[in-house]
Motif scaffolding. Sequence first.
Motif, mmCIF file in Angstrom:
data_model
loop_
_atom_site.group_PDB
_atom_site.id
_atom_site.type_symbol
_atom_site.label_atom_id
_atom_site.label_comp_id
_atom_site.label_asym_id
_atom_site.label_seq_id
_atom_site.Cartn_x
_atom_site.Cartn_y
_atom_site.Cartn_z
ATOM 1 N N UNK A 1 39.356 41.090 44.461
ATOM 2 C CA UNK A 1 40.134 40.147 45.256
ATOM 3 C C UNK A 1 39.609 40.046 46.687
ATOM 4 N N UNK A 2 38.653 40.903 47.032
ATOM 5 C CA UNK A 2 38.081 40.837 48.373
ATOM 6 C C UNK A 2 38.907 41.585 49.407
ATOM 7 N N UNK A 3 39.836 42.419 48.962
ATOM 8 C CA UNK A 3 40.638 43.189 49.914
ATOM 9 C C UNK A 3 39.846 44.402 50.401
ATOM 10 N N UNK B 1 41.817 33.909 46.364
ATOM 11 C CA UNK B 1 42.324 34.947 45.471
ATOM 12 C C UNK B 1 43.718 35.353 45.889
ATOM 13 N N UNK B 2 44.473 35.830 44.954
ATOM 14 C CA UNK B 2 45.782 36.352 45.295
ATOM 15 C C UNK B 2 46.067 37.545 44.408
ATOM 16 N N UNK B 3 46.524 38.578 45.055
ATOM 17 C CA UNK B 3 46.796 39.814 44.352
ATOM 18 C C UNK B 3 48.300 39.973 44.301
ATOM 19 N N UNK C 1 46.449 40.405 55.030
ATOM 20 C CA UNK C 1 45.130 40.545 54.404
ATOM 21 C C UNK C 1 45.125 41.505 53.220
ATOM 22 N N UNK D 1 45.113 39.239 49.787
ATOM 23 C CA UNK D 1 44.246 38.079 49.572
ATOM 24 C C UNK D 1 42.947 38.278 50.344
ATOM 25 N N UNK D 2 42.025 37.375 50.153
ATOM 26 C CA UNK D 2 40.763 37.519 50.881
ATOM 27 C C UNK D 2 40.763 36.689 52.156
ATOM 28 N N UNK D 3 41.875 36.686 52.873
ATOM 29 C CA UNK D 3 41.971 35.964 54.133
ATOM 30 C C UNK D 3 41.031 36.573 55.165
#
Lengths: 244, 264
Positions: free
Chosen positions: A76-78, A92-94, B98, B101-103
């Motif tokens: 998710x890119x966190x 993306x949403x987690x 954050x 999500x990938x904000x």
Amino acid sequence: MEKEFAIEAKNISKTFHISEDSHNTVKNRLFNIFKPSRSRYVPAVKNMSFEILKGECIGLLGRNGCGKSTLVKLLAGVYPSDSGQIRINGSTMLMNLGVGMSHELTARENVYVSGSVLGLRIKEIDAIFKEIIEFAELEEFVDTKIKFFSSGMVARLAFSIAVKAGADIMFLDEIFAVGDVKFQDKAIKVFESSWIEGKTVILVSHSMEVIRQYCNRTAFLKHGELVFYGDTEKAIELYMEDNQ
Amino acid sequence: MIKMITSFLVGSNKLERLWLLAKIEFKLRYYENNLGLLWALLKPLMDVAIYYIVFKTILKTDVPAFASYLFIGLILWNFFVESTSGTVQILQTKKYLYEYSNMNKMEIYLSTLLSNSIGFFFNLSMFVIFLNFIETDLVGLSLLNLWIVPLFVILFILSLALSLILSCIYVLAKDITQIWQVFTAALFFLSPIFYKLALFKESLPALTYINPIAGIIINARKVMMEKSLPDFGLLFFDLGYALLLLLIGLIMLNKIGARAAEKL
């Protein structure tokens, strides 16, 4: 139709560095320059490569502590990954027991902030705002700070935002435990009609029923390694064996 | 740099989102207490009153138009403190944005500073009214006043840079909050906020340059009160200073800030 990747991961890994004494102040760091800190490295995700296509519903199985949640956060890119690379195509949403909501804000503000973070324009949020509140059954508490909400209310609001605003790629970590039976039924209906169609979903669940019903492919993780990725039935079989 | 900024802003809801977050932040800060927005306007006035009594009434300083002199210095200083001390823990308090999500984390910083800028704008309007209607020693407005805009941009970049650096250090060392408090207290007295400028330059000549706020305050007084052009040497020095710090801040955000989700 050409295959379009939603997520492409190459050789990703993640190791957590856990220090056992509190070296998290300037004072401690200065006083203990020559004293090596006692720390451990916990490899949570070990060298994985795979890809997820757009529109797929992927299941993620594995026992507690096998790296499912870490993997989801990496994808998710966190979390940044330690090695390799991840290409994420879309927002993306987690979701686990709550999505990113501030307890200092009202339900209305949270809807707008979350919607905006998920990539919607203010006008688009205006349009779906009423639906979100109605779906969450929170009409009377629109301008109440969510710190005064019960945990069920918060979870319902989070779920409703996710349902109506949703990102391109949804990571769902045990979400069917939200709300009462009536709400769950509603949730599953929406899940089937709007997420399975058109969105990329990565589903983490310990419920074999759910995984079997929705996932075209399933990954099985053990001790941070990707043991199997493919046919759902096979993955469930492996998982069951592991649980013996 | 410019390419980065344009690609950041063009073609998405980012600007809208920044504004939304800034508005909510502003509302949280001022509408939560009973005085509301009045408090935002009252605070600089009260500060000015206190320093006026100390330096004019008691210490008999001979700076002309001392109230305005203080006023412009203090609102710039307040913006700086709110944007640095106020954001040391930003990665902790805004984690909800954050964590799921990938904000882009940069947006969190920009929106908070934008919210502070709204406050600064109110204060500046008050200052302009004050300057024109109450402080009658000085002549009114002039086009040169517009130089306050680039000066504010430099202050914004400087505050953003320090905010990035401090909040990244916070991920590793929590007591940076206290250390920075002591540091700003020192910096406050080492800035030409209530001293006569000539006196300041004579006693601490190097600080005009070392202290990045000093140059901004000096130039802001030039363009707002003396109706003259800013000191361009100082202006470009401060810009370079701020950009250098911003570069360091961005590197730190990429190296350390990116790991905030797992460390905090």
